[in-house]
Motif scaffolding. Structure first.
Motif, PDB file in Angstrom:
ATOM      1  N   TYR A  48      37.608  33.354  44.434  1.00 47.54           N
ATOM      2  CA  TYR A  48      38.574  33.074  43.419  1.00 47.54           C
ATOM      3  C   TYR A  48      39.723  33.561  43.989  1.00 47.54           C
ATOM      4  O   TYR A  48      40.798  34.032  43.709  1.00 47.54           O
ATOM      5  CB  TYR A  48      38.353  34.373  41.812  1.00 47.54           C
ATOM      6  N   GLY A  88      45.332  45.839  48.747  1.00 45.13           N
ATOM      7  CA  GLY A  88      45.296  44.576  49.716  1.00 45.13           C
ATOM      8  C   GLY A  88      45.189  43.324  49.267  1.00 45.13           C
ATOM      9  O   GLY A  88      45.312  42.895  48.371  1.00 45.13           O
ATOM     10  N   GLY A  89      44.761  42.428  50.532  1.00 42.36           N
ATOM     11  CA  GLY A  89      43.642  42.880  51.218  1.00 42.36           C
ATOM     12  C   GLY A  89      42.519  43.580  50.838  1.00 42.36           C
ATOM     13  O   GLY A  89      42.630  44.807  50.070  1.00 42.36           O
ATOM     14  N   GLU A  90      42.250  44.666  51.989  1.00 42.22           N
ATOM     15  CA  GLU A  90      41.222  45.666  51.156  1.00 42.22           C
ATOM     16  C   GLU A  90      41.733  46.581  52.367  1.00 42.22           C
ATOM     17  O   GLU A  90      41.769  47.097  53.612  1.00 42.22           O
ATOM     18  CB  GLU A  90      40.088  44.670  52.389  1.00 42.22           C
ATOM     19  N   THR A 116      42.685  50.496  45.060  1.00 47.93           N
ATOM     20  CA  THR A 116      41.824  49.042  44.230  1.00 47.93           C
ATOM     21  C   THR A 116      41.070  49.026  46.054  1.00 47.93           C
ATOM     22  O   THR A 116      41.911  48.589  47.194  1.00 47.93           O
ATOM     23  CB  THR A 116      42.764  48.213  43.667  1.00 47.93           C
ATOM     24  N   THR A 117      39.883  48.751  45.610  1.00 53.23           N
ATOM     25  CA  THR A 117      39.266  48.444  47.097  1.00 53.23           C
ATOM     26  C   THR A 117      38.218  47.851  46.771  1.00 53.23           C
ATOM     27  O   THR A 117      37.682  47.917  45.770  1.00 53.23           O
ATOM     28  CB  THR A 117      38.890  50.063  47.736  1.00 53.23           C
ATOM     29  N   SER A 140      36.148  46.933  43.420  1.00 57.11           N
ATOM     30  CA  SER A 140      36.504  45.937  42.881  1.00 57.11           C
ATOM     31  C   SER A 140      34.570  45.603  42.728  1.00 57.11           C
ATOM     32  O   SER A 140      34.190  45.668  43.903  1.00 57.11           O
ATOM     33  CB  SER A 140      36.964  44.731  43.004  1.00 57.11           C
ATOM     34  N   MET A 211      43.327  34.410  37.402  1.00 55.54           N
ATOM     35  CA  MET A 211      44.146  34.345  37.969  1.00 55.54           C
ATOM     36  C   MET A 211      44.535  32.530  38.632  1.00 55.54           C
ATOM     37  O   MET A 211      43.863  33.620  39.682  1.00 55.54           O
ATOM     38  CB  MET A 211      45.235  35.440  37.493  1.00 55.54           C
TER      39      MET A 211
HETATM   40  N1  SAM Z   1      40.156  44.515  48.801  1.00 55.07           N
HETATM   41  C1  SAM Z   1      40.694  45.456  47.080  1.00 55.07           C
HETATM   42  C2  SAM Z   1      39.588  44.941  46.628  1.00 55.07           C
HETATM   43  O1  SAM Z   1      38.668  43.937  46.861  1.00 55.07           O
HETATM   44  O2  SAM Z   1      39.997  45.381  45.160  1.00 55.07           O
HETATM   45  C3  SAM Z   1      42.022  44.614  47.150  1.00 55.07           C
HETATM   46  C4  SAM Z   1      42.349  43.876  46.908  1.00 55.07           C
HETATM   47  S1  SAM Z   1      41.892  42.647  45.511  1.00 55.07           S
HETATM   48  C5  SAM Z   1      43.365  41.039  45.962  1.00 55.07           C
HETATM   49  C6  SAM Z   1      42.282  43.254  44.102  1.00 55.07           C
HETATM   50  C7  SAM Z   1      41.934  42.670  42.728  1.00 55.07           C
HETATM   51  O3  SAM Z   1      41.957  41.661  42.763  1.00 55.07           O
HETATM   52  C8  SAM Z   1      40.389  43.034  42.946  1.00 55.07           C
HETATM   53  O4  SAM Z   1      39.962  43.526  41.748  1.00 55.07           O
HETATM   54  C9  SAM Z   1      39.685  41.103  43.328  1.00 55.07           C
HETATM   55  O5  SAM Z   1      38.949  41.238  42.185  1.00 55.07           O
HETATM   56  C10 SAM Z   1      41.377  41.021  42.165  1.00 55.07           C
HETATM   57  N2  SAM Z   1      41.230  39.779  42.460  1.00 55.07           N
HETATM   58  C11 SAM Z   1      41.759  38.835  43.285  1.00 55.07           C
HETATM   59  N3  SAM Z   1      42.188  37.363  43.060  1.00 55.07           N
HETATM   60  C12 SAM Z   1      41.417  37.421  41.158  1.00 55.07           C
HETATM   61  C13 SAM Z   1      42.501  36.066  40.330  1.00 55.07           C
HETATM   62  N4  SAM Z   1      43.011  34.871  41.232  1.00 55.07           N
HETATM   63  N5  SAM Z   1      42.541  36.591  39.451  1.00 55.07           N
HETATM   64  C14 SAM Z   1      41.735  37.754  39.125  1.00 55.07           C
HETATM   65  N6  SAM Z   1      41.759  38.402  39.572  1.00 55.07           N
HETATM   66  C15 SAM Z   1      41.470  38.515  40.765  1.00 55.07           C
END
Ligand code: SAM
Length: 349
Positions: A48, A88-90, A116-117, A140, A211
């Motif tokens: 996603y 991030g990113g991570e 958030t990781t 996550s 989203m």
């Molecule tokens: N890499 C880190 C992580 O996985 O938490 C931080 C960045 S990640 C973009 C942050 C959060 O955004 C994660 O919990 C991920 O599941 C969520 N996320 C990413 N794309 C998304 C989407 N299209 N809709 C909803 N949540 C999303």
């Protein structure tokens, strides 16, 4: 180059009222919660979020240095930001992350620092990050089924995430929160198992609706798993008691006591019941652009002016201009809605 057309805007004369203070917008909201993306790279490939082949990453010279991040966060803090979330990113992929946390923790007033990781590598880093000043962590994790995890993230790293979560709890990064996205046909039927797994380990679980922020533009409202569906599935196994909305403040999650409490679960209806009215967030990307909303199609460059010698007062005016024009709502579902050019991983989720 990234190949993605990143929008960059420097408002020449922001339409701010005389004497405006803090990070207010024209609808009366005030930003206090800053999300800082410290890298656009990631070691997972969640369906996603990113395509299997990844994305063209930002070249290093375009990324903010540690000192630049800390200086800019200091400007936000002077404007009333009280919580900083590294993402991030991570974020764990940034080698200097511990130094960035230490720098932010030395600001006055010291903001609360969260991260958030995806948890991969957190087993090694939880203790040094805690020692440097990290207060809380959200990990996550969408499923604890190894096959579902591999299908969702396109990587076999479930054990690393579990180890990271354990280390976070041991390091005192409490309460340890778990963020999950339910995807139809992959993990939508295992949300009950995920909640039970989190309850058994004292992790606080929150579901968030998918989203339209994926780089592939594959989001489809008709297949999105809604907050209502997640709740209904959880209620097949657990008794959920809604906590009063006034306890929610600007927090987006609707929270429920599970089986009478004290454990809770959160469900964030970011698409089906948006919380834009109460939003107090602002975002800084890894390349120094400020965004007033995840879904904004414009952003304000701070890196350029900063490297050209801008004073803090000049950065403040740029920031205030960006916040002032924040839209009333994210607009998903509006006939004219257009997904932002940057994907979630390049904005900072
Ligand atoms: N890499 C880190 C992580 O996985 O938490 C931080 C960045 S990640 C973009 C942050 C959060 O955004 C994660 O919990 C991920 O599941 C969520 N996320 C990413 N794309 C998304 C989407 N299209 N809709 C909803 N949540 C999303």
């Amino acid at each position: 180059m990234t190949g993605l057309p990143f929008p960059r805007v420097r408002p020449a004369t922001p339409a701010l009222p005389e004497g405006a203070t803090g990070l207010a917008d024209q609808f009366g909201r005030v930003a206090r919660d800053l999300r800082v993306s410290v890298t656009d790279r990631c070691n997972l490939r969640c369906t996603y979020c990113m395509p299997a082949e990844g994305l063209p990453w930002l070249p290093k010279p375009e990324m903010l240095t540690d000192e630049e991040i800390v200086r800019l966060v200091g400007v936000f803090v002077a404007l009333g930001v009280r919580q900083v979330r590294l993402t991030g990113g991570e974020p764990l992929l940034r080698r200097s992350l511990v130094d960035v946390v230490r720098g932010i923790a030395s600001l006055s007033p010291r903001p609360r620092i969260a991260m958030t990781t995806n948890g991969v590598g957190l087993d090694r880093l939880a203790a040094p990050l805690r020692e440097a000043g990290l207060d809380r962590v959200n990990v996550s994790l969408d499923t604890v089924d190894p096959a579902e995890f591999a299908a969702l993230t396109r990587r076999d790293r479930l054990h690393d995430v579990e180890a990271g979560l354990k280390a976070a709890a041991t390091a005192g990064l409490a309460p340890v929160k778990v963020n999950a996205v339910a995807m139809r046909g992959i993990n939508d039927t295992s949300v009950v198992e995920l909640l039970q797994w989190c309850l058994d380990r004292d992790y606080e679980l929150r579901f968030i609706e998918q989203m339209p922020l994926d780089a592939q533009h594959g989001w489809d409202s008709s297949t999105m798993v809604t907050a209502g569906e997640v709740r209904a599935r959880l209620e097949e196994r657990f008794t959920l008691t809604e906590l009063p909305a006034e306890d929610r403040g600007s927090a987006p999650a609707e929270r429920f006591l599970v089986n009478g409490g004290p454990a809770t679960v959160g469900i964030i209806a970011s698409v089906s019941a948006p919380f834009c009215q109460a939003c107090d967030r602002v975002r800084l990307t890894a390349d120094g652009q400020v965004r007033n909303c995840l879904f904004s199609r414009t952003e304000t460059d701070l890196r350029g002016p900063m490297r050209d010698g801008a004073s803090d007062a000049e950065l403040v005016r740029l920031l205030q201009g960006e916040m002032w024009r924040k839209a009333r709502g994210h607009g998903i579902g509006d006939p004219g809605f257009v997904q932002p050019d940057r994907p979630m991983s390049a904005i900072g989720g």
